[in-house]
Structures are given as structure tokens and as C-alpha cells.
Write a protein that holds these residues in place. Structure first.
Motif, mmCIF file in Angstrom:
data_model
loop_
_atom_site.group_PDB
_atom_site.id
_atom_site.type_symbol
_atom_site.label_atom_id
_atom_site.label_comp_id
_atom_site.label_asym_id
_atom_site.label_seq_id
_atom_site.Cartn_x
_atom_site.Cartn_y
_atom_site.Cartn_z
ATOM 1 N N UNK A 56 0.823 -1.213 0.000
ATOM 2 C CA UNK A 56 0.000 0.000 0.000
ATOM 3 C C UNK A 56 0.853 1.258 0.000
ATOM 4 N N UNK A 57 1.952 1.257 0.746
ATOM 5 C CA UNK A 57 2.833 2.426 0.785
ATOM 6 C C UNK A 57 3.485 2.648 -0.578
ATOM 7 N N UNK A 58 3.899 1.560 -1.228
ATOM 8 C CA UNK A 58 4.526 1.692 -2.540
ATOM 9 C C UNK A 58 3.515 2.180 -3.578
ATOM 10 N N UNK A 59 2.286 1.704 -3.467
ATOM 11 C CA UNK A 59 1.247 2.177 -4.388
ATOM 12 C C UNK A 59 0.993 3.669 -4.186
ATOM 13 N N UNK A 60 1.033 4.108 -2.918
ATOM 14 C CA UNK A 60 0.847 5.530 -2.628
ATOM 15 C C UNK A 60 1.953 6.376 -3.247
ATOM 16 N N UNK A 61 3.124 5.786 -3.426
ATOM 17 C CA UNK A 61 4.251 6.509 -4.015
ATOM 18 C C UNK A 61 4.225 6.481 -5.539
ATOM 19 N N UNK A 62 3.115 5.971 -6.105
ATOM 20 C CA UNK A 62 2.919 6.044 -7.541
ATOM 21 C C UNK A 62 3.434 4.852 -8.322
ATOM 22 N N UNK A 63 3.844 3.781 -7.636
ATOM 23 C CA UNK A 63 4.337 2.595 -8.318
ATOM 24 C C UNK A 63 3.151 1.691 -8.659
ATOM 25 N N UNK A 69 5.180 -5.640 -7.637
ATOM 26 C CA UNK A 69 5.497 -7.065 -7.648
ATOM 27 C C UNK A 69 6.944 -7.299 -8.068
ATOM 28 N N UNK A 70 7.379 -6.607 -9.105
ATOM 29 C CA UNK A 70 8.743 -6.809 -9.602
ATOM 30 C C UNK A 70 9.780 -6.325 -8.591
ATOM 31 N N UNK A 124 11.724 0.309 4.255
ATOM 32 C CA UNK A 124 12.413 1.598 4.300
ATOM 33 C C UNK A 124 12.009 2.473 3.115
ATOM 34 N N UNK A 125 11.873 1.846 1.952
ATOM 35 C CA UNK A 125 11.440 2.589 0.768
ATOM 36 C C UNK A 125 9.992 3.026 0.928
ATOM 37 N N UNK A 126 9.141 2.109 1.390
ATOM 38 C CA UNK A 126 7.730 2.422 1.558
ATOM 39 C C UNK A 126 7.511 3.529 2.589
ATOM 40 N N UNK A 127 8.373 3.586 3.605
ATOM 41 C CA UNK A 127 8.256 4.612 4.641
ATOM 42 C C UNK A 127 8.787 5.963 4.191
ATOM 43 N N UNK A 128 9.403 6.010 3.003
ATOM 44 C CA UNK A 128 9.877 7.288 2.476
ATOM 45 C C UNK A 128 11.297 7.639 2.850
ATOM 46 N N UNK A 130 14.224 6.013 1.606
ATOM 47 C CA UNK A 130 15.071 5.922 0.416
ATOM 48 C C UNK A 130 14.223 5.574 -0.805
ATOM 49 N N UNK A 131 14.800 5.778 -1.986
ATOM 50 C CA UNK A 131 14.156 5.346 -3.220
ATOM 51 C C UNK A 131 15.230 4.838 -4.174
ATOM 52 N N UNK A 132 14.916 3.765 -4.935
ATOM 53 C CA UNK A 132 15.928 3.179 -5.819
ATOM 54 C C UNK A 132 16.238 4.062 -7.018
#
Length: 248
Positions: A56-63, A69-70, A124-128, A130-132
Motif C-alpha cells: 500500500x505504501x509503494x502504491x501511494x508513491x505512484x508505483x 510485484x517486480x 524503508x522505501x515504503x516509509x519514504x 530511500x528510493x531506488x
């Protein structure tokens, strides 16, 4: 020893706030680990609740769902992220240090830091934090959150708990931002929509827009600071009576 949580898909839906249909879709897309089967019934646990939060957090970040999934598959398998992110595998220069916006961090360093926590890097990415960027590099997404995260670790908080705290802090900040935005829409935007939309109306809306972009930070800092002072003062008085002057 704590007993392992066993949830049916209906229980999981209730605990996570999702619908059974959405969870079945997540299962079919490979976003959730397979349930533990007992007969013909699948049971889910805490790892599934954690994974749902990450998704859900990743979806909120526009992914997109396929992108999520990937990414999760890449994290789970420890694969390079070049193919996942659709970038060429080019050499990355040594990253600068420090939690500044856009500061680069080697993926290997983050993988090592979060390896003891299930889905640690994904969380960590979902919490904002870091980002790849590419297969070898992440960037600091929000320096203020990284700073608080590091302070929690320095204070002896476990990485798992620190990630929970940071994620909740991000949620709280997002809620405050949405509140200010909603107020702006219900007042300034609605007022402009009812106006003649002349030059003066545009100037007024522009001024209000500038204000909503800057004032919430100052207002929130002031109010939160007062609450912190009140609560910390109560803790000091309770835990250390007579040690500090009154009001310290």
C-alpha cells in the motif's frame, strides 16, 4: 513463547482494512507470500500483514501493481534492480555521504543494514526513507525522516521498531498535509470558483496558494513543539522528581 498468528483470508481482510477480493488479487499477482495450507484452508500471519502495508505504501508513491510485484521479487531474491527499474547497468560513481535530499547510498550498504528485518529494505522505501535509482544505488528520499531513524537506532531502538515509528510518523505528517490541503480547497478554491475569476481574484488565489505551501510547516512546528514540551515536562517531573528545576 509467542504463538504464531493464524488468520483466514477474511480475518486478514479485517485486520488490514482491505477487502477479500483485493487480497485475492494480491495473491494472484504474487504480491503476498503463499498462505500456509491446512487442509483446504489457507492461513496468513504477521508477514502477510507487513507485506500488505508495504504494498500500500509503494502504491501511494505512484508505483503500479506490476512494478510493486517486480520490486518485491527483486528484493526477495537479492537481484539487481536494473531490469526492474528499466535503466541501463552503468557504473555508479562513489556516492556522497550524508542525509541530504538526493544523496546517494550504495544498495549493498542498505541491503546489509536491513538484512535482519523481513522486507526491511522494502519497508524503508515504503516509509519514504530511500528510493531506488539503479541496480547499485539508492537516494535519500526524505532527509528529516532518515535523521530521526538514525537517532532512534542510536538510542537503542531495534531496526524493526524504528521502521514502524518512521512509517507512523510519515502517516501522521501525510494526514496533516491532507488536512491543510482540504481546508485550502474548501475555502480558497471554492471562493475562486464562485468569483468572476478576474485579475484580482487570481491574485488572491495566488497569495493563498503561496500561504498554504509555507504556513502549515510553521504552524505545525509551533503546535507540535508545545505538545512535546508539555509531554516531556510531564515525563521529567514523573521520572526525575527534584532533579530538574520546575518547568525544565
Amino acid at each position: 513463547m509467542a504463538m504464531e498468528v493464524e488468520l483466514t483470508i477474511s480475518d486478514l481482510a479485517e485486520r488490514s482494512g482491505m477487502t477479500v477480493r483485493t487480497l485475492r488479487d494480491y495473491n494472484e499477482r504474487g504480491l503476498l507470500p503463499p498462505p500456509k495450507m491446512k487442509g483446504r484452508t489457507g492461513f496468513y500471519g504477521e508477514e502477510h500483514l507487513n507485506r500488505i502495508q508495504i504494498v500500500e505504501r509503494l502504491l501511494e508513491r505512484g508505483i503500479t501493481l506490476n512494478g510493486v510485484r517486480r520490486l518485491l521479487e527483486a528484493w526477495d531474491r537479492g537481484e539487481d534492480l536494473a531490469d526492474v527499474l528499466g535503466v541501463a547497468a552503468t557504473p555508479t560513481p562513489p556516492p556522497p555521504q550524508g542525509a541530504t535530499p538526493g544523496a546517494l547510498v550504495p544498495a549493498a550498504d542498505l541491503a546489509e543494514r536491513f538484512e535482519a528485518v523481513p522486507d526491511g529494505l522494502a519497508r524503508a522505501v515504503a516509509a519514504g526513507l530511500y528510493e531506488p535509482v539503479d541496480q547499485a544505488t539508492y537516494r535519500v528520499a526524505e532527509p528529516a525522516l532518515v535523521e530521526v531513524f538514525d537517532q532512534l537506532l542510536d538510542a537503542g531502538v531495534t531496526i524493526d521498531r524504528a521502521l514502524d515509528e518512521i512509517d507512523q510518523l510519515r502517516i501522521d505528517c501525510d494526514h496533516i498535509a491532507r488536512q491543510f490541503t482540504d481546508i485550502f480547497v474548501r475555502t480558497a478554491v471554492r471562493e475562486f470558483q464562485r468569483s468572476d475569476r478576474g485579475e484580482r481574484d487570481v491574485e488572491t488565489l495566488t497569495a493563498q496558494l503561496d500561504s498554504v505551501r509555507t504556513r502549515p510547516g510553521a504552524i505545525t512546528a509551533t503546535v507540535v513543539g508545545r505538545f512535546v514540551e508539555r509531554y516531556v515536562g510531564s515525563v521529567v517531573t514523573r521520572e526525575f522528581p527534584g532533579v530538574f528545576p520546575s518547568g525544565a
